[in-house]
Design a protein around this motif. Structure first.
Motif, mmCIF file in Angstrom:
data_model
loop_
_atom_site.group_PDB
_atom_site.id
_atom_site.type_symbol
_atom_site.label_atom_id
_atom_site.label_comp_id
_atom_site.label_asym_id
_atom_site.label_seq_id
_atom_site.Cartn_x
_atom_site.Cartn_y
_atom_site.Cartn_z
ATOM 1 N N GLU A 230 -14.251 8.193 -5.505
ATOM 2 C CA GLU A 230 -14.921 8.906 -6.577
ATOM 3 C C GLU A 230 -15.076 10.388 -6.251
ATOM 4 O O GLU A 230 -15.470 11.174 -7.091
ATOM 5 N N THR A 231 -14.752 10.788 -5.027
ATOM 6 C CA THR A 231 -14.981 12.168 -4.626
ATOM 7 C C THR A 231 -13.717 12.990 -4.551
ATOM 8 O O THR A 231 -13.778 14.165 -4.260
ATOM 9 N N THR A 232 -12.590 12.372 -4.747
ATOM 10 C CA THR A 232 -11.344 13.105 -4.683
ATOM 11 C C THR A 232 -10.494 12.761 -5.870
ATOM 12 O O THR A 232 -10.724 11.783 -6.565
ATOM 13 N N GLY A 233 -9.497 13.548 -6.094
ATOM 14 C CA GLY A 233 -8.585 13.251 -7.174
ATOM 15 C C GLY A 233 -7.940 14.505 -7.684
ATOM 16 O O GLY A 233 -8.262 15.615 -7.273
ATOM 17 N N SER A 234 -7.014 14.355 -8.588
ATOM 18 C CA SER A 234 -6.311 15.482 -9.158
ATOM 19 C C SER A 234 -5.780 15.080 -10.500
ATOM 20 O O SER A 234 -5.697 13.914 -10.839
ATOM 21 N N PRO A 235 -5.434 16.049 -11.349
ATOM 22 C CA PRO A 235 -4.849 15.699 -12.636
ATOM 23 C C PRO A 235 -3.583 14.878 -12.492
ATOM 24 O O PRO A 235 -3.234 14.119 -13.376
ATOM 25 N N GLU A 236 -2.886 14.986 -11.360
ATOM 26 C CA GLU A 236 -1.630 14.275 -11.238
ATOM 27 C C GLU A 236 -1.821 12.781 -11.073
ATOM 28 O O GLU A 236 -1.053 11.995 -11.587
ATOM 29 N N ASN A 237 -2.855 12.389 -10.318
ATOM 30 C CA ASN A 237 -3.016 10.952 -10.122
ATOM 31 C C ASN A 237 -4.017 10.342 -11.083
ATOM 32 O O ASN A 237 -4.309 9.166 -11.018
ATOM 33 N N ARG B 87 -22.240 7.378 -14.832
ATOM 34 C CA ARG B 87 -20.966 8.025 -14.533
ATOM 35 C C ARG B 87 -20.093 7.022 -13.813
ATOM 36 O O ARG B 87 -20.575 6.140 -13.110
ATOM 37 N N PHE B 88 -18.811 7.160 -14.029
ATOM 38 C CA PHE B 88 -17.875 6.331 -13.296
ATOM 39 C C PHE B 88 -17.894 6.745 -11.832
ATOM 40 O O PHE B 88 -17.940 7.924 -11.512
ATOM 41 N N GLY B 89 -17.828 5.750 -10.962
ATOM 42 C CA GLY B 89 -17.793 6.022 -9.531
ATOM 43 C C GLY B 89 -16.451 5.640 -8.928
ATOM 44 O O GLY B 89 -15.401 5.892 -9.516
ATOM 45 N N GLY B 90 -16.503 5.020 -7.767
ATOM 46 C CA GLY B 90 -15.273 4.651 -7.081
ATOM 47 C C GLY B 90 -14.546 3.524 -7.795
ATOM 48 O O GLY B 90 -15.127 2.769 -8.579
ATOM 49 N N ARG B 91 -13.264 3.452 -7.533
ATOM 50 C CA ARG B 91 -12.430 2.393 -8.089
ATOM 51 C C ARG B 91 -11.680 1.702 -6.959
ATOM 52 O O ARG B 91 -11.292 2.357 -5.993
ATOM 53 N N ALA B 92 -11.470 0.425 -7.091
ATOM 54 C CA ALA B 92 -10.735 -0.326 -6.078
ATOM 55 C C ALA B 92 -9.818 -1.317 -6.783
ATOM 56 O O ALA B 92 -10.201 -1.924 -7.792
ATOM 57 N N ARG B 93 -8.616 -1.459 -6.242
ATOM 58 C CA ARG B 93 -7.624 -2.355 -6.848
ATOM 59 C C ARG B 93 -7.044 -3.287 -5.793
ATOM 60 O O ARG B 93 -6.862 -2.895 -4.639
ATOM 61 N N LEU B 94 -6.763 -4.495 -6.202
ATOM 62 C CA LEU B 94 -6.142 -5.481 -5.318
ATOM 63 C C LEU B 94 -5.235 -6.357 -6.164
ATOM 64 O O LEU B 94 -5.566 -6.690 -7.309
ATOM 65 N N GLY B 95 -4.085 -6.695 -5.617
ATOM 66 C CA GLY B 95 -3.185 -7.581 -6.342
ATOM 67 C C GLY B 95 -3.787 -8.966 -6.504
ATOM 68 O O GLY B 95 -4.507 -9.466 -5.639
ATOM 69 N N ILE B 96 -3.490 -9.608 -7.639
ATOM 70 C CA ILE B 96 -4.000 -10.957 -7.880
ATOM 71 C C ILE B 96 -3.242 -11.937 -6.994
ATOM 72 O O ILE B 96 -2.012 -12.038 -7.085
ATOM 73 N N PRO B 97 -3.919 -12.648 -6.117
ATOM 74 C CA PRO B 97 -3.209 -13.617 -5.263
ATOM 75 C C PRO B 97 -2.533 -14.695 -6.096
ATOM 76 O O PRO B 97 -3.089 -15.179 -7.097
ATOM 77 N N ALA B 98 -1.337 -15.081 -5.692
ATOM 78 C CA ALA B 98 -0.604 -16.118 -6.418
ATOM 79 C C ALA B 98 -1.273 -17.473 -6.268
ATOM 80 O O ALA B 98 -1.211 -18.307 -7.182
ATOM 81 N N ASN B 99 -1.932 -17.700 -5.138
ATOM 82 C CA ASN B 99 -2.598 -18.972 -4.883
ATOM 83 C C ASN B 99 -4.068 -18.848 -5.276
ATOM 84 O O ASN B 99 -4.796 -17.982 -4.783
ATOM 85 N N ALA B 100 -4.501 -19.717 -6.166
ATOM 86 C CA ALA B 100 -5.891 -19.666 -6.630
ATOM 87 C C ALA B 100 -6.886 -19.916 -5.504
ATOM 88 O O ALA B 100 -8.052 -19.498 -5.610
#
Length: 561
Positions: free
Chosen positions: A6-13, A93-106
């Motif tokens: 949430e503390t870094t970033g740029s118009p490009e990303n 306000r929006f804060g940090g974001r985190a992403r993780l791929g969905i595991p194929a195995n439930a």
């Protein structure tokens, strides 16, 4: 897991840094959030930037779903995304974001939900802003014969695990959306009026109010992560066989040189010189439209043999660090194109060699403000070689939102220091040339005698800039640095026939032939024969026996450890 700070970033990303939200609610108590998660649908939360220059109101789940690509900078696929919300004072306000791929195995969904929620909360706490609530997104396209609604139902247990894990951290999930097949579903709202069981169609990309505000702010949303990774994946076409053959040929020619100290320095200079010429070639190339055409153009500008020599040369840690100095200004853009091109050339059994160009890609992208490509490139570098320490450190620093300026400062200092050292070296060489002329004259005058006069020999040996002890220390330091930085350079071994300085010989018995060659290499004199060899051996024996100069055979600088 990919953290979007949430503390870094740029118009490009597209990392919208800290948009604040006017909640539109007079009471912001935590217990009210837990009991009325659907309030997000009824109220009109407004999100603006830090300075209040732009304010965007999100009134519906559709607009919230449309905001996701602008929060990440790309359109996620097969992803779990958590977005932190801060609303302690009635404004959000929006804060940090985190992403993780969905595991194929439930069976792995519980651990994935735990990892993602704990990672985002602890990361936010480390930056001094614990989130009060979160929004969760599950993004996945249907498989063959599957519908979007079936995807939503299949992922419902995962959404529930996310809500439970966040709740265990005292952070409520105010909304959880599933996005599939151009539609969205809410796991938190059971009101069929606003959230139909059949889902609701999302608007066309770029037509929402947030899209207009992002465009006005200069924020770009690129394609998917799959498209971004495709620019860095090795070739899988007919040309890959030609590139592999070029890598085989270059390995046979360069590896023996890299194993030798003198040869390694020569390979480093050749690699960097070739890289500079390639950057100039890239700079003169005409611009094209589109990433695919741009990559094809760069592939045509670099031959198979050139790519092979650059890939192998960059396996040396010191060479790679010097190449990392192309990190700012116009040369950074050309360097980024070159590193991407080299990553695509690490084909077949040379896939592990991609760690170096991928790490350089990630570093230059981060240095120029493109955190999205930086994270993906560094993650791919760790995929190629999990022990590549430089990539691991950069990936951690990028995810934690650190400023790359500290690394840039170090690299600038290295470049400046190397320039000063080169000037000193040139001056020393100029003085040495004058000394060589004087010594040659003295040696020729002493030639008729069986034994050289004391004035004919010592001056050259006293001027020798690298005594045995310092040579051994430099080797030890380099080896330690290579291990510390995850270098892929081969281990240094002295090649057969390498001259050893007096007092540092490792033979257990006399080797007159070896001593003769070493003495001849040191003296620089026109005299040859056994007289000089005997003199050098006499000078060597006391040093080896007394141990006053240089290490004993088999005892380096760290021999006592």
């Amino acid at each position: 897991m990919t953290n979007h700070s949430e503390t870094t970033g740029s118009p490009e990303n597209g990392d919208i840094t800290g948009p604040e939200a006017q909640s539109g609610r007079k009471n912001g108590e935590q217990d009210k959030k837990a009991n009325d998660a659907s309030r997000l649908h009824a109220s009109s939360p407004a999100y603006d930037s830090h300075g209040g220059e732009h304010q965007v109101t999100l009134r519906t789940p559709a607009e919230l779903a449309d905001a996701l690509p602008y929060l990440l900078g790309y359109r996620p696929e097969d992803s779990i995304v958590l977005v932190a919300l801060h609303d302690s004072d009635g404004r959000g306000r929006f804060g940090g974001r985190a992403r993780l791929g969905i595991p194929a195995n439930a069976d792995d969904w519980a651990s994935a939900a735990r990892q993602l929620s704990h990672g985002l909360v602890t990361g936010s706490e480390r930056r001094g802003a614990r989130p009060e609530s979160m929004v969760a997104f599950l993004c996945q396209e249907p498989e063959k014969g599957e519908t979007g609604r079936q995807v939503m139902e299949r992922l419902r247990p995962l959404a529930q695990r996310l809500r439970v894990e966040c709740g265990s951290l005292d952070v409520v999930v105010v909304e959880a959306l599933c996005i599939s097949e151009g539609r969205y579903w809410s796991y938190c709202c059971d009101n069929a009026t606003c959230c139909s069981p059949e889902g609701a169609a999302m608007g066309l990309p770029g037509t929402s109010v947030l899209a207009a505000a992002a465009t006005y702010a200069g924020i770009q949303v690129r394609g998917t992560l799959r498209e971004l990774r495709a620019r860095l994946l090795p070739w899988e076409n007919a040309a890959a066989l030609e590139q592999e053959a070029a890598l085989d040929t270059a390995s046979m020619a360069l590896v023996p040189k890299i194993l030798d100290d003198t040869g390694r320095a020569a390979v480093a200079d050749e690699t960097l010189d070739l890289a500079r010429r390639t950057l100039d070639r890239f700079a003169q190339a005409p611009p094209v439209t589109g990433t695919l055409l741009a990559d094809l153009r760069d592939d045509e500008l670099l031959g198979h043999d050139e790519a092979a020599r650059l890939i192998l040369g960059l396996q040396d840690r010191a060479t790679r660090d010097r190449a990392a100095e192309w990190m700012e200004g116009d040369e950074a853009g050309y360097a980024l194109r070159l590193w991407r091109t080299l990553a695509r050339r690490c084909v077949g059994p040379y896939g592990e060699h991609a760690a170096a160009p991928l790490t350089l890609t990630g570093w230059v992208a981060w240095s120029t403000g493109d955190e999205l490509e930086a994270r993906e490139a560094l993650a791919m570098a760790l995929g190629a070689d999990p022990d590549y320490l430089f990539a691991r450190l950069l990936h951690q620093a990028c995810n934690e939102g650190l400023d790359p300026e500290s690394i840039r400062s170090c690299l600038r200092a290295e470049r400046k220091g190397r320039g000063s050292a080169m000037a000193d070296l040139l001056e020393t060489r100029a003085e040495g040339d004058e000394s060589d002329g004087r010594e040659t004259t003295v040696a020729r005058e002493a030639e008729p005698h069986d034994e050289p006069s004391p004035e004919a020999m010592p001056s050259r040996r006293r001027r020798r800039p690298l005594p045995v002890a310092s040579t051994g220390s430099a080797s030890d330091r380099t080896s330690a640095d290579d291990r510390g930085m995850g270098a892929r350079a081969p281990r240094r071994r002295p090649s057969v026939g390498t001259a050893h300085p007096a007092g540092a010989t490792t033979e257990t018995g006399p080797r007159p032939g070896r001593a003769t060659r070493a003495s001849t290499a040191r003296s620089g004199s026109v005299r040859t024969g056994g007289t000089r060899a005997r003199t050098a051996r006499k000078a060597a024996l006391p040093v080896r026996d007394t141990g006053q100069e240089g290490p004993q055979p088999g005892h380096g600088k760290d021999g006592g450890e």
